[in-house]
Design an enzyme around this catalytic site. Structure first.
Site, PDB file in Angstrom:
ATOM      1  N   GLY A   1      -0.599  17.484-138.151  1.00 35.10           N
ATOM      2  CA  GLY A   1      -0.696  17.153-139.666  1.00 35.10           C
ATOM      3  C   GLY A   1      -1.143  18.245-140.562  1.00 35.10           C
TER       4      GLY A   1
ATOM      5  N   GLU B   1       3.602  35.105-139.492  1.00 36.08           N
ATOM      6  CA  GLU B   1       3.565  34.529-137.980  1.00 36.08           C
ATOM      7  C   GLU B   1       3.276  33.104-138.172  1.00 36.08           C
ATOM      8  OE1 GLU B   1       2.450  38.905-137.767  1.00 36.08           O
ATOM      9  OE2 GLU B   1       1.674  37.405-139.005  1.00 36.08           O
TER      10      GLU B   1
ATOM     11  N   ASP C   1       4.179  47.127-134.041  1.00 37.37           N
ATOM     12  CA  ASP C   1       4.356  48.114-133.361  1.00 37.37           C
ATOM     13  C   ASP C   1       4.368  47.840-131.726  1.00 37.37           C
ATOM     14  OD1 ASP C   1       1.690  47.749-133.712  1.00 37.37           O
ATOM     15  OD2 ASP C   1       1.115  49.712-133.036  1.00 37.37           O
TER      16      ASP C   1
ATOM     17  N   ASP D   1       3.778  19.488-153.938  1.00 38.64           N
ATOM     18  CA  ASP D   1       3.525  20.921-154.515  1.00 38.64           C
ATOM     19  C   ASP D   1       2.319  21.623-153.819  1.00 38.64           C
ATOM     20  OD1 ASP D   1       1.875  19.017-155.375  1.00 38.64           O
ATOM     21  OD2 ASP D   1       1.602  19.493-157.565  1.00 38.64           O
TER      22      ASP D   1
ATOM     23  N   GLU E   1      -5.372  13.797-150.548  1.00 37.60           N
ATOM     24  CA  GLU E   1      -6.679  14.004-150.517  1.00 37.60           C
ATOM     25  C   GLU E   1      -7.467  13.084-151.606  1.00 37.60           C
ATOM     26  OE1 GLU E   1      -7.508  15.355-147.920  1.00 37.60           O
ATOM     27  OE2 GLU E   1      -5.965  16.892-147.458  1.00 37.60           O
TER      28      GLU E   1
ATOM     29  N   ASN F   1       2.909  16.389-158.221  1.00 39.81           N
ATOM     30  CA  ASN F   1       2.105  15.523-159.035  1.00 39.81           C
ATOM     31  C   ASN F   1       0.759  16.127-159.064  1.00 39.81           C
ATOM     32  OD1 ASN F   1       1.266  15.718-156.044  1.00 39.81           O
ATOM     33  ND2 ASN F   1       2.068  13.357-155.713  1.00 39.81           N
TER      34      ASN F   1
ATOM     35  N   GLY G   1      -1.245  18.713-157.458  1.00 42.26           N
ATOM     36  CA  GLY G   1      -2.527  18.627-156.667  1.00 42.26           C
ATOM     37  C   GLY G   1      -2.308  17.958-155.211  1.00 42.26           C
TER      38      GLY G   1
ATOM     39  N   HIS H   1      -6.079  49.711-132.934  1.00 44.08           N
ATOM     40  CA  HIS H   1      -5.915  48.716-133.942  1.00 44.08           C
ATOM     41  C   HIS H   1      -5.536  47.483-133.567  1.00 44.08           C
ATOM     42  CE1 HIS H   1      -1.941  50.368-133.161  1.00 44.08           C
ATOM     43  NE2 HIS H   1      -1.460  49.344-133.794  1.00 44.08           N
ATOM     44  N   HIS H   2      -5.572  46.509-134.169  1.00 43.11           N
ATOM     45  CA  HIS H   2      -5.336  44.912-134.026  1.00 43.11           C
ATOM     46  C   HIS H   2      -6.254  44.389-132.869  1.00 43.11           C
ATOM     47  CE1 HIS H   2      -2.059  45.639-136.756  1.00 43.11           C
ATOM     48  NE2 HIS H   2      -0.944  45.749-135.941  1.00 43.11           N
TER      49      HIS H   2
END
Length: 561
Positions: free
Chosen positions: A406, A50, A27, A433, A466, A460, A462, A113-114
């Site tokens: 990253g 956003e 708004d 993925d 990591e 793969n 996951g 608001h916001h």
């Protein structure tokens, strides 16, 4: 002449060269969006959220030079801030415009608001100040001077800026200049530039083994052509840091390869660290760009060119912008004929049997052959970026990644922005993925705008990057298994999208052959073993674990010596 404030801001954006601006309506920004919609030279492009809008703006800036994003106050800004921080880290000019509540409400500290319902309206600006080079809150009194000041800073520094536009002033008329906005490059002090050029030319003329080390600022400040000409004129080999990949032609005879400290190929490291005149172009030796700080750059023979100043050895020279200095060196240095550097022959590609399960070892050499000149190639953080960093990309190609910030999930919205800005170029995205699950909604925007990228989704099961660092078999690195090839139909049932699931080397060959003749978008799911990864990613994972967790911290069983 008189113009409405919102119209003047939109005019200045188009004078910068902006043709599209991304965002999400709310708004407090709708009055400005109405003004944009009334123009035929600037289009608002809606996004699914956003954060994705800020990523799309980042991608657009990489192929179009600059970009913009519009959010609404508070909730929209905080959603976008992660993407803006990435653009700051990667040095990209993004104009962020937020629809501020009405000025009278701000001044009366209304509990709207916001907001945090505390009457404060300074918190968003304080947050944005950390990730932008200039900020302003527009009023009828300051709009003309502040708009120009902030937009000039955005271009000069090639980094995001933040403009707060109160919703009740967009349609107020003010007196504005008739002259267009001119984005002038700083020229510095001519005496300082001449001094720097003289010293660099003398060092180059005397050098036996000069090398150029390219980073992202070579692209951001538009000097790739001058650097290529300097390399050709003087026979200077060049290497790139990760953010500088493919800025100069990787098929050229004088291209050495990527430099990353101890993670470099031996001939690249020897050439860079053994140079008697190493010229860094905006070089930043971050952890990933330096092989976790294993670079051994020779200080005394290192010339460090930065956006607005430089250092020659240990001597700083201010007010000597990179572009002016490079242009001066190119015009004054004497031509030298040098043989092209010797590069070891590439190992022959081992042909996989058609029924063999697909692996990274089989995948990436075949992908390298699939590329063609002028492609835009986008590599998501993790397996894709690591593998693509080691490939030789074709002449005229553009490589998009986020090696400094990253953020996983960045590349799908960035693809949307990049291809919207360069719609005639073929775009190829390589994304995992785990990453696509963060920002997959933007696939609907891609299909809505009838874009035709080729998306390779590496499944793969996951977070492989990591797993390579820690938790090979830990549940925190697992993700839900989606039916990825059904997603185009979910997001846009009318779109024509080629979808395939590839599990073997033979299926990969068939799919790549079909893609050569395909004229629509494509989503190709590549199924790979859970713990399969490019060799470079395995080494990277161990280096990260050693750096992050200390001598007595946890390790994967495969990392223990």
């Amino acid at each position: 002449m008189h113009m409405m404030i919102g119209d003047f801001l939109a005019r200045r954006l188009t004078e910068m060269g902006l043709r599209h601006i991304f965002g999400v309506p709310g708004d407090f920004n709708l009055s400005f969006l109405e003004q944009i919609n009334a123009r035929d030279d600037l289009a608002f492009i809606g996004n699914t959220n956003e954060l994705n809008a800020s990523y799309a703006a980042d991608g657009y800036a990489r192929t179009s030079g600059l970009s913009g994003v519009i959010t609404t106050w508070g909730v929209g800004d905080m959603s976008a801030i992660g993407g803006l921080a990435g653009s700051y880290a990667e040095r990209l000019p993004i104009v962020h415009i937020t629809g501020l509540p009405p000025l009278y409400a701000v001044e009366s500290r209304a509990l709207l608001h916001h907001t945090l319902a505390d009457g404060g309206y300074g918190n968003i600006g304080r947050c944005m100040a950390e990730f932008t080079v200039a900020q302003t809150r527009l009023t009828p009194e300051n709009a003309v001077t502040e708009i120009d000041r902030v937009l000039q800073a955005c271009w000069r520094e090639r980094r995001p800026v933040h403009i707060q536009l109160p919703s009740d002033i967009t349609h107020l008329e003010i007196e504005v200049p008739q002259t267009p906005l001119v984005l002038a490059e700083p020229t510095g002090d001519s005496r300082q530039v001449a001094r720097a050029v003289e010293q660099i030319v003398a060092k180059l003329n005397a050098a036996k083994a000069p090398v150029l080390l390219i980073d992202a600022e070579a692209d951001r400040y538009g000097i790739a052509a001058e650097l290529a000409a300097l390399s050709e004129k003087c026979g200077i080999p060049y290497a790139s840091l990760l953010p500088g990949k493919a800025i100069l032609d990787e098929t050229g005879a004088f291209y050495l390869g990527g430099y990353a400290g101890a993670a470099s190929l031996p001939h690249v490291r020897e050439a860079v660290e053994g140079s008697d005149c190493l010229i860094g172009i905006g070089a930043r030796f971050t952890d990933t760009s330096s092989g976790f700080f294993t670079d051994q750059i020779p200080t005394e023979s290192y010339i460090d060119l930065r956006a607005h100043d430089l250092s020659i050895g240990r001597e700083p020279i201010v007010a000597a912008p990179m572009k002016a200095v490079v242009q001066g060196v190119l015009s004054q240095v004497k031509a030298v004929s040098r043989p092209a550097p010797h590069k070891p022959a590439q190992a022959p590609i081992e042909a996989a049997q058609p029924d063999e399960a697909l692996t990274h070892k089989a995948l990436w050499p075949r992908i390298e052959q699939f590329f063609r000149p002028d492609d835009v190639i986008i590599g998501e953080a993790g397996s894709s970026h690591t593998a693509l960093s080691g490939l030789t990309l074709p002449k005229g190609s553009t490589y998009i990644a986020q090696p400094v910030w990253g953020a996983i999930g960045y590349t799908l919205p960035a693809l949307f922005g990049s291809q919207l800005g360069q719609i005639s170029r073929r775009h190829l995205l390589f994304i995992g993925d785990g990453s696509i699950q963060l920002t997959v909604q933007e696939l609907s925007s891609i299909l809505r705008h009838k874009l035709k990228p080729i998306i390779f989704l590496i499944n793969n099961q996951g977070y492989t990057v990591e797993r390579m660092i820690l938790g090979e078999h830990s549940a925190y690195n697992d993700i839900a298994q989606w039916r990825y090839t059904e997603l185009p139909g979910v997001f846009n049932a009318e779109a024509t999208v080629m979808t395939r699931v590839v599990e073997t080397a033979g299926q990969l060959e068939e799919t790549l052959s079909a893609l050569h003749a395909h004229e629509h978008a494509a989503l190709i799911e590549l199924k790979l073993p859970t713990l399969d990864a490019p060799e470079a990613l395995k080494k990277f994972g161990k280096a990260v674990a050693d750096y992050d967790y200390g001598l007595f911290g946890p390790r994967n069983a495969s990392q223990r010596s």
